[in-house]
Design a protein around this motif. Structure first.
Motif, PDB file in Angstrom:
ATOM      1  N   LYS A  28       0.854  -1.186   0.000  1.00 44.63           N
ATOM      2  CA  LYS A  28       0.000   0.000   0.000  1.00 44.63           C
ATOM      3  C   LYS A  28       0.890   1.236   0.000  1.00 44.63           C
ATOM      4  O   LYS A  28       1.668   1.437   0.915  1.00 44.63           O
ATOM      5  CB  LYS A  28      -0.889   0.039   1.242  1.00 44.63           C
ATOM      6  N   ILE A  29       0.765   2.048  -1.043  1.00 41.25           N
ATOM      7  CA  ILE A  29       1.525   3.292  -1.128  1.00 41.25           C
ATOM      8  C   ILE A  29       0.527   4.394  -1.458  1.00 41.25           C
ATOM      9  O   ILE A  29      -0.228   4.291  -2.429  1.00 41.25           O
ATOM     10  CB  ILE A  29       2.658   3.206  -2.170  1.00 41.25           C
ATOM     11  N   TYR A  33       3.671   6.090  -7.676  1.00 40.15           N
ATOM     12  CA  TYR A  33       5.060   5.636  -7.690  1.00 40.15           C
ATOM     13  C   TYR A  33       5.280   4.782  -8.930  1.00 40.15           C
ATOM     14  O   TYR A  33       4.324   4.384  -9.606  1.00 40.15           O
ATOM     15  CB  TYR A  33       5.375   4.831  -6.415  1.00 40.15           C
ATOM     16  N   LYS A  34       6.512   4.488  -9.231  1.00 39.82           N
ATOM     17  CA  LYS A  34       6.872   3.634 -10.363  1.00 39.82           C
ATOM     18  C   LYS A  34       7.073   2.220  -9.836  1.00 39.82           C
ATOM     19  O   LYS A  34       7.912   1.989  -8.967  1.00 39.82           O
ATOM     20  CB  LYS A  34       8.150   4.184 -11.006  1.00 39.82           C
ATOM     21  N   ASP A  35       6.290   1.265 -10.368  1.00 36.79           N
ATOM     22  CA  ASP A  35       6.451  -0.116  -9.911  1.00 36.79           C
ATOM     23  C   ASP A  35       7.676  -0.753 -10.563  1.00 36.79           C
ATOM     24  O   ASP A  35       8.408  -0.093 -11.302  1.00 36.79           O
ATOM     25  CB  ASP A  35       5.163  -0.928 -10.145  1.00 36.79           C
ATOM     26  N   GLY A  36       7.907  -2.022 -10.294  1.00 40.74           N
ATOM     27  CA  GLY A  36       9.101  -2.705 -10.790  1.00 40.74           C
ATOM     28  C   GLY A  36       9.217  -2.746 -12.305  1.00 40.74           C
ATOM     29  O   GLY A  36      10.312  -2.894 -12.847  1.00 40.74           O
ATOM     30  N   ALA A  37       8.088  -2.611 -13.009  1.00 38.53           N
ATOM     31  CA  ALA A  37       8.106  -2.603 -14.476  1.00 38.53           C
ATOM     32  C   ALA A  37       8.134  -1.185 -15.032  1.00 38.53           C
ATOM     33  O   ALA A  37       8.079  -0.990 -16.243  1.00 38.53           O
ATOM     34  CB  ALA A  37       6.882  -3.348 -15.008  1.00 38.53           C
ATOM     35  N   LEU A  42      -0.711   3.491  -8.183  1.00 34.96           N
ATOM     36  CA  LEU A  42      -1.248   4.209  -7.020  1.00 34.96           C
ATOM     37  C   LEU A  42      -1.898   3.228  -6.068  1.00 34.96           C
ATOM     38  O   LEU A  42      -2.589   2.297  -6.506  1.00 34.96           O
ATOM     39  CB  LEU A  42      -2.278   5.239  -7.496  1.00 34.96           C
ATOM     40  N   GLY A  43      -1.699   3.453  -4.788  1.00 35.35           N
ATOM     41  CA  GLY A  43      -2.415   2.673  -3.772  1.00 35.35           C
ATOM     42  C   GLY A  43      -1.980   1.234  -3.714  1.00 35.35           C
ATOM     43  O   GLY A  43      -0.829   0.920  -3.441  1.00 35.35           O
ATOM     44  N   VAL A  44      -2.918   0.340  -3.992  1.00 32.58           N
ATOM     45  CA  VAL A  44      -2.670  -1.102  -3.936  1.00 32.58           C
ATOM     46  C   VAL A  44      -2.666  -1.642  -5.371  1.00 32.58           C
ATOM     47  O   VAL A  44      -3.625  -2.241  -5.840  1.00 32.58           O
ATOM     48  CB  VAL A  44      -3.750  -1.812  -3.077  1.00 32.58           C
ATOM     49  N   GLY A  45      -1.611  -1.318  -6.103  1.00 32.00           N
ATOM     50  CA  GLY A  45      -1.422  -1.880  -7.430  1.00 32.00           C
ATOM     51  C   GLY A  45      -2.314  -1.340  -8.528  1.00 32.00           C
ATOM     52  O   GLY A  45      -2.480  -1.995  -9.557  1.00 32.00           O
ATOM     53  N   THR A  70     -11.905   8.973 -14.048  1.00 32.33           N
ATOM     54  CA  THR A  70     -13.182   8.406 -13.614  1.00 32.33           C
ATOM     55  C   THR A  70     -12.966   7.465 -12.439  1.00 32.33           C
ATOM     56  O   THR A  70     -13.700   7.518 -11.448  1.00 32.33           O
ATOM     57  CB  THR A  70     -13.855   7.659 -14.787  1.00 32.33           C
ATOM     58  N   ASP A  71     -11.953   6.605 -12.545  1.00 29.60           N
ATOM     59  CA  ASP A  71     -11.684   5.649 -11.466  1.00 29.60           C
ATOM     60  C   ASP A  71     -11.340   6.363 -10.160  1.00 29.60           C
ATOM     61  O   ASP A  71     -11.819   5.971  -9.093  1.00 29.60           O
ATOM     62  CB  ASP A  71     -10.545   4.705 -11.855  1.00 29.60           C
ATOM     63  N   LEU A  72     -10.513   7.401 -10.230  1.00 32.64           N
ATOM     64  CA  LEU A  72     -10.154   8.143  -9.019  1.00 32.64           C
ATOM     65  C   LEU A  72     -11.380   8.802  -8.419  1.00 32.64           C
ATOM     66  O   LEU A  72     -11.620   8.720  -7.210  1.00 32.64           O
ATOM     67  CB  LEU A  72      -9.077   9.183  -9.322  1.00 32.64           C
TER      68      LEU A  72
END
Length: 157
Positions: A28-29, A33-37, A42-45, A70-72
Protein backbone atom coordinates in the motif's frame (compact mmCIF):
# COMPACT_ATOMS: atom_id res chain seq x y z
CA UNK A 1 8.63 -16.18 -2.49
CA UNK A 2 6.56 -18.15 -0.01
CA UNK A 3 2.84 -17.47 0.11
CA UNK A 4 1.04 -18.05 3.37
CA UNK A 5 -2.53 -19.34 2.97
CA UNK A 6 -5.13 -17.34 4.84
CA UNK A 7 -8.60 -18.38 5.88
CA UNK A 8 -11.36 -16.35 4.28
CA UNK A 9 -12.80 -14.88 7.49
CA UNK A 10 -14.29 -11.85 5.77
CA UNK A 11 -16.15 -11.07 2.56
CA UNK A 12 -14.49 -11.66 -0.80
CA UNK A 13 -13.73 -7.99 -1.51
CA UNK A 14 -12.01 -7.50 1.85
CA UNK A 15 -10.08 -10.74 1.43
CA UNK A 16 -8.90 -9.68 -2.03
CA UNK A 17 -7.89 -6.24 -0.74
CA UNK A 18 -6.01 -7.76 2.21
CA UNK A 19 -4.20 -10.15 -0.12
CA UNK A 20 -3.07 -7.47 -2.58
CA UNK A 21 -2.17 -4.96 0.13
CA UNK A 22 0.33 -7.41 1.62
CA UNK A 23 3.84 -5.96 1.03
CA UNK A 24 4.91 -9.28 -0.53
CA UNK A 25 2.22 -8.90 -3.22
CA UNK A 26 1.51 -5.22 -4.03
CA UNK A 27 1.67 -3.32 -0.76
CA UNK A 28 0.00 0.00 0.00
CA UNK A 29 1.53 3.29 -1.13
CA UNK A 30 -0.53 6.46 -0.73
CA UNK A 31 0.95 8.29 -3.74
CA UNK A 32 1.84 7.62 -7.38
CA UNK A 33 5.06 5.64 -7.69
CA UNK A 34 6.87 3.63 -10.36
CA UNK A 35 6.45 -0.12 -9.91
CA UNK A 36 9.10 -2.71 -10.79
CA UNK A 37 8.11 -2.60 -14.48
CA UNK A 38 8.22 1.21 -14.56
CA UNK A 39 4.42 1.61 -14.55
CA UNK A 40 3.04 4.59 -12.59
CA UNK A 41 0.93 2.95 -9.88
CA UNK A 42 -1.25 4.21 -7.02
CA UNK A 43 -2.42 2.67 -3.77
CA UNK A 44 -2.67 -1.10 -3.94
CA UNK A 45 -1.42 -1.88 -7.43
CA UNK A 46 -3.70 0.43 -9.42
CA UNK A 47 -1.78 0.95 -12.69
CA UNK A 48 -2.40 4.37 -14.22
CA UNK A 49 -0.91 3.22 -17.54
CA UNK A 50 -1.79 -0.10 -19.17
CA UNK A 51 -0.73 -2.16 -22.17
CA UNK A 52 -2.79 -2.16 -25.34
CA UNK A 53 -2.42 -4.44 -28.34
CA UNK A 54 -0.85 -2.33 -31.08
CA UNK A 55 0.08 -3.99 -34.35
CA UNK A 56 1.72 -0.76 -35.60
CA UNK A 57 4.34 -1.05 -32.85
CA UNK A 58 7.17 -3.55 -33.52
CA UNK A 59 6.63 -4.98 -30.01
CA UNK A 60 2.96 -5.68 -30.80
CA UNK A 61 1.77 -3.48 -27.94
CA UNK A 62 2.04 0.04 -26.61
CA UNK A 63 1.41 1.72 -23.29
CA UNK A 64 -1.70 3.90 -22.97
CA UNK A 65 -3.27 6.00 -20.24
CA UNK A 66 -6.07 4.32 -18.36
CA UNK A 67 -9.34 6.23 -17.77
CA UNK A 68 -7.93 7.05 -14.37
CA UNK A 69 -9.87 10.28 -13.77
CA UNK A 70 -13.18 8.41 -13.61
CA UNK A 71 -11.68 5.65 -11.47
CA UNK A 72 -10.15 8.14 -9.02
CA UNK A 73 -13.37 10.13 -8.76
CA UNK A 74 -15.43 6.96 -8.19
CA UNK A 75 -13.07 6.07 -5.33
CA UNK A 76 -13.60 9.48 -3.69
CA UNK A 77 -10.23 10.84 -4.83
CA UNK A 78 -11.14 14.35 -5.92
CA UNK A 79 -8.19 16.23 -7.36
CA UNK A 80 -8.19 19.89 -8.30
CA UNK A 81 -7.83 20.92 -11.94
CA UNK A 82 -4.13 21.85 -11.47
CA UNK A 83 -3.48 18.52 -9.71
CA UNK A 84 -5.13 16.61 -12.57
CA UNK A 85 -3.16 18.58 -15.16
CA UNK A 86 0.12 17.92 -13.32
CA UNK A 87 -0.70 14.22 -13.02
CA UNK A 88 -1.63 13.98 -16.70
CA UNK A 89 1.59 15.74 -17.77
CA UNK A 90 3.73 13.39 -15.65
CA UNK A 91 1.80 10.29 -16.78
CA UNK A 92 2.21 11.30 -20.42
CA UNK A 93 5.97 11.66 -19.88
CA UNK A 94 6.07 8.22 -18.23
CA UNK A 95 4.02 6.71 -21.06
CA UNK A 96 6.34 8.24 -23.66
CA UNK A 97 9.36 6.79 -21.84
CA UNK A 98 7.73 3.34 -21.61
CA UNK A 99 6.96 3.50 -25.33
CA UNK A 100 10.61 4.31 -26.10
CA UNK A 101 10.08 7.86 -27.31
CA UNK A 102 13.47 9.52 -27.78
CA UNK A 103 14.42 11.84 -24.92
CA UNK A 104 11.42 10.91 -22.75
CA UNK A 105 11.95 10.08 -19.08
CA UNK A 106 9.66 8.63 -16.45
CA UNK A 107 9.42 11.23 -13.66
CA UNK A 108 8.07 8.87 -11.00
CA UNK A 109 10.29 7.21 -8.40
CA UNK A 110 10.35 3.54 -7.50
CA UNK A 111 8.48 2.40 -4.39
CA UNK A 112 8.07 4.50 -1.30
CA UNK A 113 11.04 6.81 -1.85
CA UNK A 114 9.56 10.10 -3.06
CA UNK A 115 6.14 11.57 -3.78
CA UNK A 116 6.57 13.99 -6.72
CA UNK A 117 2.95 15.15 -6.57
CA UNK A 118 1.34 17.38 -3.94
CA UNK A 119 -1.35 14.91 -2.85
CA UNK A 120 -1.83 11.47 -1.33
CA UNK A 121 -4.78 9.14 -0.83
CA UNK A 122 -6.20 7.58 2.33
CA UNK A 123 -6.49 3.88 3.19
CA UNK A 124 -10.25 4.14 2.60
CA UNK A 125 -9.66 5.58 -0.89
CA UNK A 126 -7.11 2.84 -1.66
CA UNK A 127 -9.63 0.22 -0.64
CA UNK A 128 -12.41 1.80 -2.70
CA UNK A 129 -10.14 1.96 -5.76
CA UNK A 130 -9.58 -1.81 -5.45
CA UNK A 131 -13.27 -2.54 -4.75
CA UNK A 132 -14.31 -0.55 -7.83
CA UNK A 133 -12.01 -2.64 -10.03
CA UNK A 134 -13.02 -6.08 -8.68
CA UNK A 135 -15.72 -6.57 -11.36
CA UNK A 136 -12.98 -6.04 -13.99
CA UNK A 137 -10.83 -8.70 -12.30
CA UNK A 138 -13.77 -11.10 -12.19
CA UNK A 139 -14.36 -10.55 -15.91
CA UNK A 140 -10.68 -11.27 -16.56
CA UNK A 141 -10.84 -14.51 -14.58
CA UNK A 142 -14.03 -15.48 -16.39
CA UNK A 143 -12.28 -14.90 -19.72
CA UNK A 144 -9.24 -16.94 -18.63
CA UNK A 145 -11.45 -19.81 -17.44
CA UNK A 146 -13.74 -19.69 -20.43
CA UNK A 147 -17.34 -18.60 -20.08
CA UNK A 148 -18.73 -22.13 -19.83
CA UNK A 149 -16.60 -22.87 -16.74
CA UNK A 150 -17.64 -19.71 -14.88
CA UNK A 151 -20.06 -20.41 -12.04
CA UNK A 152 -20.79 -16.72 -11.47
CA UNK A 153 -19.86 -16.62 -7.80
CA UNK A 154 -16.69 -15.41 -6.17
CA UNK A 155 -16.33 -18.59 -4.10
CA UNK A 156 -15.52 -20.49 -7.32
CA UNK A 157 -12.64 -18.17 -8.12
Amino acid sequence: MTMTPRALNTNFNNALYNYFSDPLVEGKISFVYKDGAGIPTLGVGYALITLKKDLTDPRGYSYVLRDYQTDLSNAGINLTTPQLKDLDTKLTAAMDALNGKAGATNPFHTGTSTNILDWTITDTQMQQLVFNKIPDYQTQVQTWLGGAKWAGDTATI
